[in-house]
Write an enzyme that holds these catalytic residues in place. Structure first.
Site, short mmCIF file in Angstrom:
data_model
loop_
_atom_site.label_atom_id
_atom_site.label_comp_id
_atom_site.label_asym_id
_atom_site.label_seq_id
_atom_site.Cartn_x
_atom_site.Cartn_y
_atom_site.Cartn_z
N LYS A 5 42.68 55.70 68.84
CA LYS A 5 43.01 54.34 69.29
C LYS A 5 43.40 53.48 68.09
O LYS A 5 44.37 52.71 68.16
CB LYS A 5 41.81 53.73 70.04
CG LYS A 5 41.57 54.37 71.40
CD LYS A 5 40.25 53.97 72.03
CE LYS A 5 40.03 54.77 73.31
NZ LYS A 5 38.77 54.47 74.02
N GLN A 65 33.22 51.56 72.87
CA GLN A 65 33.39 52.95 73.26
C GLN A 65 32.16 53.45 74.01
O GLN A 65 31.02 53.25 73.57
CB GLN A 65 33.66 53.81 72.00
CG GLN A 65 33.97 55.26 72.28
CD GLN A 65 35.33 55.48 72.97
OE1 GLN A 65 36.20 54.62 72.95
NE2 GLN A 65 35.49 56.62 73.59
N ASP A 111 39.67 47.22 78.26
CA ASP A 111 39.35 48.44 79.01
C ASP A 111 39.45 48.22 80.52
O ASP A 111 39.45 49.18 81.29
CB ASP A 111 37.91 48.88 78.69
CG ASP A 111 37.84 50.02 77.69
OD1 ASP A 111 38.78 50.81 77.63
OD2 ASP A 111 36.81 50.09 76.98
N1 GUN Z 1 34.96 56.71 76.64
C1 GUN Z 1 35.85 57.60 77.14
N2 GUN Z 1 36.95 56.97 77.55
C2 GUN Z 1 36.77 55.66 77.31
C3 GUN Z 1 37.58 54.50 77.49
O1 GUN Z 1 38.69 54.54 78.01
N3 GUN Z 1 37.03 53.33 77.09
C4 GUN Z 1 35.81 53.24 76.56
N4 GUN Z 1 35.35 52.04 76.21
N5 GUN Z 1 35.02 54.29 76.36
C5 GUN Z 1 35.52 55.49 76.73
#
Ligand code: GUN
Length: 289
Positions: free
Chosen positions: A53, A97, A120
């Site tokens: 990311k 996350q 998100d």
């Molecule tokens: N863990 C796995 N995928 C995601 C996501 O898209 N966002 C977040 N915050 N955590 C994750």
């Protein structure tokens, strides 16, 4: 022979669009969008996602920092960090996350994020905005699927979209997106208690598999000419690979590819789209701030 929907190529196209929009924003005298990523603990998969990311953000001109904390951080401390990011006008997007360590309530943390910074799209206000069909942040995987459909010229209006899986991050938000004015699909959501799941799946013009079970969707569940979207990422043992496993989706690709009109591969289908949507959301957060 189905047409392969190339998620890597579509993701690259979306990221290029975001890059150009960021450059325009900066050329107009505004600062670059800023994404704060919060990573708790040392789960290698989470660390790897977060690196991806951060790298993708940098590539499009979005600034980001990854704030890393030990797994022993308390819930109160984490909530305090979120509050500080909420109050920082230089922060456009906040991503915590998941999963978080067991002693921290994921829900409390997600609910603490300012909905204006919820890139998100996990906050209940963001989800509500999506359900009533207003413009707002897009949920990463569902919106990634919609981009793939749109850019593959797949007709969604009046199409029967059958979604297998009712999770809060894929099945439920995707059902709401596909129902929205403009996409106008007829939606059925199936799950583990659904009666005659193969019979319902066979009615799908667009079949989305998001259950997390390798090769769950078999050829007898697919109408000839259907569009098949595979959200699954499952590890199966494979001694011929150096790492001892390979990744497969929820769809029996080899059996279904000859009968579908379009199909997404795993890897390289839906997966690469999720980061592209995150970047779109972060840009939107900055432009709305
Ligand atoms: N863990 C796995 N995928 C995601 C996501 O898209 N966002 C977040 N915050 N955590 C994750």
């Amino acid at each position: 022979m189905a047409k392969l929907i190339d998620g890597k190529a579509v993701s690259a196209q979306v990221r290029e669009e975001v890059k150009q929009a960021v450059a325009q924003r900066v050329a107009s005298g505004k600062r670059a969008p800023y994404l704060a990523v919060v990573l708790v603990g040392d789960d290698p998969a989470s660390a790897s996602y977060v690196r991806g990311k951060a790298r993708a953000s940098t590539e499009v001109g979005i600034e980001s920092d990854t704030l890393t904390y030990d797994a022993s951080i308390s819930e109160a401390e984490l909530l305090d960090i979120v509050a500080k990011l909420n109050n920082d006008a230089g922060v456009d997007g906040i991503l915590v996350q998941l999963p978080l360590p067991d002693h921290i309530d994921d829900r409390k943390v997600i609910h603490a994020i300012d909905p204006a910074k919820d890139v998100d799209c996990f906050h209940p206000e963001s989800v509500g905005t999506l359900v009533i069909g207003l413009d707002g942040f897009q949920p990463a995987t569902p919106a990634g699927i919609v981009e793939l459909l749109k850019r593959s010229d797949i007709e969604t209006s009046g199409a029967h979209c059958v979604i297998i899986g009712r999770s809060n991050i894929v099945g439920k938000p995707l059902a709401n997106l596909m129902l929205k004015k403009g996409l106008d699909s007829t939606v059925t959501v199936c799950h583990s208690r659904t009666k005659d799941l193969p019979g319902i799946a066979r009615q799908a013009d667009i079949l989305v598999a998001a259950i997390g079970r390798a090769n769950f969707v078999t050829a007898d569940m697919v109408k000839p000419g259907a569009v098949v979207i595979d959200v699954g990422i499952n590890r199966v043992d494979d001694d011929t690979r150096e790492r001892g496993y390979r990744l497969v989706g929820d769809v029996d690709f080899d059996a279904i590819e000859p009968i579908a009109s379009h199909i997404t591969p795993v890897p390289g289908g839906v997966g690469p789209m999720t980061i592209a949507v995150l970047l779109q959301n972060t840009l939107m957060a900055a432009n709305r701030a």
